[in-house]
Every structure is written in C-alpha cells, then in structure tokens.
Design an enzyme around this catalytic site. Sequence first.
Site, PDB file in Angstrom:
ATOM      1  N   GLU A  59      -7.812  -5.019  -0.778  1.00  0.00           N
ATOM      2  CA  GLU A  59      -8.236  -6.073  -1.726  1.00  0.00           C
ATOM      3  C   GLU A  59      -8.124  -7.305  -1.907  1.00  0.00           C
ATOM      4  O   GLU A  59      -9.031  -7.998  -2.032  1.00  0.00           O
ATOM      5  CB  GLU A  59      -7.313  -5.396  -3.051  1.00  0.00           C
ATOM      6  CG  GLU A  59      -7.125  -4.101  -3.336  1.00  0.00           C
ATOM      7  CD  GLU A  59      -8.104  -3.403  -4.041  1.00  0.00           C
ATOM      8  OE1 GLU A  59      -9.212  -3.916  -4.186  1.00  0.00           O
ATOM      9  OE2 GLU A  59      -7.973  -2.336  -4.638  1.00  0.00           O
TER      10      GLU A  59
ATOM     11  N   HIS B  94       0.752  -1.387   0.079  1.00  0.00           N
ATOM     12  CA  HIS B  94      -0.127   0.015  -0.009  1.00  0.00           C
ATOM     13  C   HIS B  94       1.072   1.190  -0.020  1.00  0.00           C
ATOM     14  O   HIS B  94       2.043   1.412   0.607  1.00  0.00           O
ATOM     15  CB  HIS B  94      -0.904   0.115   1.250  1.00  0.00           C
ATOM     16  CG  HIS B  94      -2.251   1.038   1.075  1.00  0.00           C
ATOM     17  ND1 HIS B  94      -2.097   2.232   1.279  1.00  0.00           N
ATOM     18  CD2 HIS B  94      -3.171   0.485   0.558  1.00  0.00           C
ATOM     19  CE1 HIS B  94      -3.139   2.736   1.086  1.00  0.00           C
ATOM     20  NE2 HIS B  94      -4.031   1.691   0.666  1.00  0.00           N
TER      21      HIS B  94
HETATM   22  N1  COA Z   1       4.103  -7.901  -4.941  1.00  0.00           N
HETATM   23  C1  COA Z   1       5.394  -7.850  -5.145  1.00  0.00           C
HETATM   24  N2  COA Z   1       6.233  -6.857  -5.154  1.00  0.00           N
HETATM   25  C2  COA Z   1       5.509  -5.708  -4.469  1.00  0.00           C
HETATM   26  C3  COA Z   1       4.363  -5.519  -4.271  1.00  0.00           C
HETATM   27  C4  COA Z   1       3.521  -6.624  -4.372  1.00  0.00           C
HETATM   28  N3  COA Z   1       2.219  -6.590  -4.285  1.00  0.00           N
HETATM   29  N4  COA Z   1       4.132  -4.360  -3.733  1.00  0.00           N
HETATM   30  C5  COA Z   1       5.316  -3.594  -3.766  1.00  0.00           C
HETATM   31  N5  COA Z   1       6.244  -4.363  -4.312  1.00  0.00           N
HETATM   32  C6  COA Z   1       7.689  -4.183  -4.470  1.00  0.00           C
HETATM   33  C7  COA Z   1       7.768  -3.392  -5.883  1.00  0.00           C
HETATM   34  O1  COA Z   1       8.008  -4.466  -6.865  1.00  0.00           O
HETATM   35  C8  COA Z   1       8.865  -2.456  -5.826  1.00  0.00           C
HETATM   36  O2  COA Z   1      10.253  -3.353  -5.860  1.00  0.00           O
HETATM   37  P1  COA Z   1      11.322  -2.633  -6.557  1.00  0.00           P
HETATM   38  O3  COA Z   1      11.825  -1.447  -5.763  1.00  0.00           O
HETATM   39  O4  COA Z   1      12.514  -3.777  -6.726  1.00  0.00           O
HETATM   40  O5  COA Z   1      10.908  -2.248  -8.015  1.00  0.00           O
HETATM   41  C9  COA Z   1       8.912  -2.111  -4.205  1.00  0.00           C
HETATM   42  O6  COA Z   1       8.243  -3.200  -3.449  1.00  0.00           O
HETATM   43  C10 COA Z   1       8.005  -0.713  -3.878  1.00  0.00           C
HETATM   44  O7  COA Z   1       7.214  -0.884  -4.855  1.00  0.00           O
HETATM   45  P2  COA Z   1       6.342   0.531  -5.185  1.00  0.00           P
HETATM   46  O8  COA Z   1       5.219   0.207  -6.448  1.00  0.00           O
HETATM   47  O9  COA Z   1       7.174   1.616  -5.214  1.00  0.00           O
HETATM   48  O10 COA Z   1       5.538   0.620  -3.920  1.00  0.00           O
HETATM   49  P3  COA Z   1       4.185   1.389  -3.294  1.00  0.00           P
HETATM   50  O11 COA Z   1       4.381   1.427  -1.826  1.00  0.00           O
HETATM   51  O12 COA Z   1       4.212   2.698  -3.967  1.00  0.00           O
HETATM   52  O13 COA Z   1       3.036   0.511  -3.891  1.00  0.00           O
HETATM   53  C11 COA Z   1       1.117  -0.664  -4.649  1.00  0.00           C
HETATM   54  C12 COA Z   1       1.906   0.287  -3.682  1.00  0.00           C
HETATM   55  C13 COA Z   1      -0.351  -0.983  -4.298  1.00  0.00           C
HETATM   56  C14 COA Z   1       1.155   0.093  -6.174  1.00  0.00           C
HETATM   57  C15 COA Z   1       1.633  -2.032  -4.837  1.00  0.00           C
HETATM   58  O14 COA Z   1       2.252  -2.447  -3.185  1.00  0.00           O
HETATM   59  C16 COA Z   1       1.177  -3.160  -5.577  1.00  0.00           C
HETATM   60  O15 COA Z   1       1.360  -2.926  -6.737  1.00  0.00           O
HETATM   61  N6  COA Z   1       0.558  -3.873  -4.932  1.00  0.00           N
HETATM   62  C17 COA Z   1      -0.120  -5.091  -5.882  1.00  0.00           C
HETATM   63  C18 COA Z   1      -1.596  -4.318  -6.209  1.00  0.00           C
HETATM   64  C19 COA Z   1      -2.434  -4.096  -5.243  1.00  0.00           C
HETATM   65  O16 COA Z   1      -2.619  -4.830  -4.486  1.00  0.00           O
HETATM   66  N7  COA Z   1      -3.471  -2.956  -5.506  1.00  0.00           N
HETATM   67  C20 COA Z   1      -4.589  -2.566  -4.579  1.00  0.00           C
HETATM   68  C21 COA Z   1      -3.742  -1.417  -3.677  1.00  0.00           C
HETATM   69  S1  COA Z   1      -4.948  -1.243  -2.613  1.00  0.00           S
END
Ligand code: COA
Length: 359
Positions: A299, A246
């Site tokens: 989710e 998140h």
């Molecule tokens: N599965 C695998 N890796 C994940 C992950 C997940 N669910 N969530 C984050 N990561 C990893 C990313 O690949 C990234 O790795 P990298 O730095 O080697 O590229 C790192 O953690 C940071 O990711 P980032 O997208 O910058 O973090 P964030 O905190 O901004 O991400 C989300 C938030 C929701 C976009 C992300 O966690 C995600 O894509 N989750 C899956 C989709 C989901 O469940 N969405 C609903 C949200 S309520």
Amino acid sequence: MNSFKPGLEGVVAFQTEIAEPDREGGALRYRGVDIEELVGEVPYEKVWGLLVDENLEPGMPDPEAYEPVSLTGNAPADLQAETARLSAVWGLKKLVDIDAEQARDDLARLSAQMMSIVAKSAAVHDGRQPAPDDVVAQGQTAAEKFLLRWRGEADPKQVQAIDTYWICTAEHGLNASTFTARITASTGADCGAAMSAAVGALSGPLHGGAPARVLPMLNEVASTGDPESYVRDLLSRHGRIMGFGHRVYRAEDPRSRVLKRTAKELGSPRIEVAEALEEAALAALRELKPDYVIATNVEFYSAVVLDVAEVPPDLTPAMFACARVAGWAAHIIEEKRTGRLIRPSAQYIGPTSRALSAV
Ligand code: COA
C-alpha cells in the site's frame, strides 16, 4: 483441544492453483509467473487472462455498452451497488445452474464493466461527464481506456502508473475480499453477487483502503520535514503507520519493490519524502517490535504510484478493486470447480442455559 485461531491466521481453508504469496516474501507469482516478468511486458488485461484462463489470450474484454443507474461519485459504494445490480439487469444465472465456461464469461463481462463503473463514478466525483465511447475506443490498453473514460485524456506516464499498479495488485491469495468472494460463490450465488460482496470487504482501511491514508501522512511529513518525530508521535498514540506490516509477509513485499522502482522511473515528486518516511518508520517499528518483522507493504508505494496518475486518495480502494477483479474472478471459478459450501464453526462462549426472566 481448542483450535480457535483469531483472524483465522495460518488456517488453510482452500487449495489453490492461482497464486499464494510465500511468507519469506521473495516473489509473487501468478500461475507460476513472477510479477517482475509481467510488469512492462504485457498490459493488465492480459494478466487477467493469465490469472483467469491460464492463458494471456484473449484476456479481459472491453466493457459492453451499459449506463449505470445513479452514480454518487463515491466509487467503492457505486461499484458495490452497480455490480450487484448487473446480476439483475443482465439476468445472470446462479453459479449452481451454470458450467464453469459460462461463469468465466459472466466474470469477464463483469470485470470489464466494473472498471468502466469506477471510471464513470470518478468522473461524477470530479463533476464531469464520463467521456463518450468513441473517445474511449482510441485507447490501446485497459489502463489507457480507463483514464480516457474518466478524464477524456490519458498521459502515457499515468497509463504506466495505473497499469503497473493493477498488475502488482491483481491477485494475492486468500485475503479478506477473496475469501468473501469464495464464500459467496460457495453458496451457488451468481457472479455479480460474489464480485459485489468482495468489493464490500475490500473497502476497509486494513485491507484495500490503506493508500488513502498514506498520502496524508506524506503531506504531513513533507510540511514538517521531520519523519522521525511524525512516526514517534503516531506510535506513542498507539496509532498504526499505514503501509507497513502484513499478515503473511515477514520480509519486504515484492510488490512494494516493483512499485517503488516504478515511482522512481516515473519521476514521482513524492519519492524523496516517501523514502525518508519509510526509513524512519522501519527503524521505529524495529525498535517497537524487535521480535516481529513489520516491513513495507504494497500500500505504501501504491499510494505514491497512484499519485503519479493523480488518483485522489479516496478513489484508491476502488482502484484496488479494479485490479483485483482478476483475482476474484479466478477464485470464483476455482471455487465453482472444486469448492464445497463454506460453513465454519464458532466456539460458543456465551451464557449457559438460563430463563428469559434472568435477562
Ligand atoms: N504500525 C504500527 N504498529 C503495527 C503496525 C503498523 N503498521 N502493524 C502491526 N503493528 C503492531 C500492532 O499494533 C500489534 O502490536 P500489539 O501486539 O502491541 O498490539 C503488532 O504489531 C501485531 O499487529 P497485528 O495487527 O496482530 O499484526 P498483523 O501482522 O496481523 O497485521 C496488518 C497486519 C496489515 C493488519 C497491520 O500490519 C496493520 O494494521 N498495518 C497498517 C495498515 C495497512 O498498511 N494495511 C494494508 C495491508 S496490505
């Protein structure tokens, strides 16, 4: 100084009195009231009232009679298009030309109608006629009426599943769709334009569409019985495990806690496989990112709870939109009362001045 923040992470764009998740994740409060206190105590339509009017009464009204023009059965697309059309059909005035009370009334009409559009679109998707109004009128709550309109029947467990899901996801501060709603409202557009813009932003899998991708994951793990291998394989392909991580929370999402409990109470047949996958996913993500907390988000158990109500995965973004009409409506009114045209800047990093012949 370069103040550019990719994804605007941590940038404070507004002040709000509606809700804002606290990073450490302990609780989610709507106008100060913990969602734990709301679930099972008042139905969703009263939570709409709490968020929009800061008063449970009168809450969200029933939808007025209206026939959408042409539903395709693709609920997010139908919802976005039909909501935009309502501005014209109802002759909604621009936000700059009305007061906050009129905006509230427009948003109440729209919110109720948006739920009805999703239920009708879901019926079309199933190859059914939406139930007539006299059948729908037998329902007590918005969730019950939604199921009646969609399927002509409403099982109490399914009503509870949808009501709980809607309450848990009614509002969550400044996410992408709410930001979109506020940006649109800040231009003085009408409420239908602001709500339909928000629906478009919600349709992406990184925001509102993740539950649609959780059930296929659960199916696959159920068929192999090996969550660890599933997670390992996915991460080795640099895939994302849907339902984890998140942008704001650095701890367990409080909504996930409520939804997991509800899934158990309602006797979800998927709870065992979901818990096994959750355990494997959290362990693998801890190993992959030891310095970055990636916890279960809303989710994951939303997918399990919506499955109790037999909501097909491709309908989940529209179910999220039904819930979020409350948050969007509250933010559109707040934007109208306090906001200023939103117009951020971009840092230009393209070519310096050059002749057309150089292109
Ligand atoms: N599965 C695998 N890796 C994940 C992950 C997940 N669910 N969530 C984050 N990561 C990893 C990313 O690949 C990234 O790795 P990298 O730095 O080697 O590229 C790192 O953690 C940071 O990711 P980032 O997208 O910058 O973090 P964030 O905190 O901004 O991400 C989300 C938030 C929701 C976009 C992300 O966690 C995600 O894509 N989750 C899956 C989709 C989901 O469940 N969405 C609903 C949200 S309520």
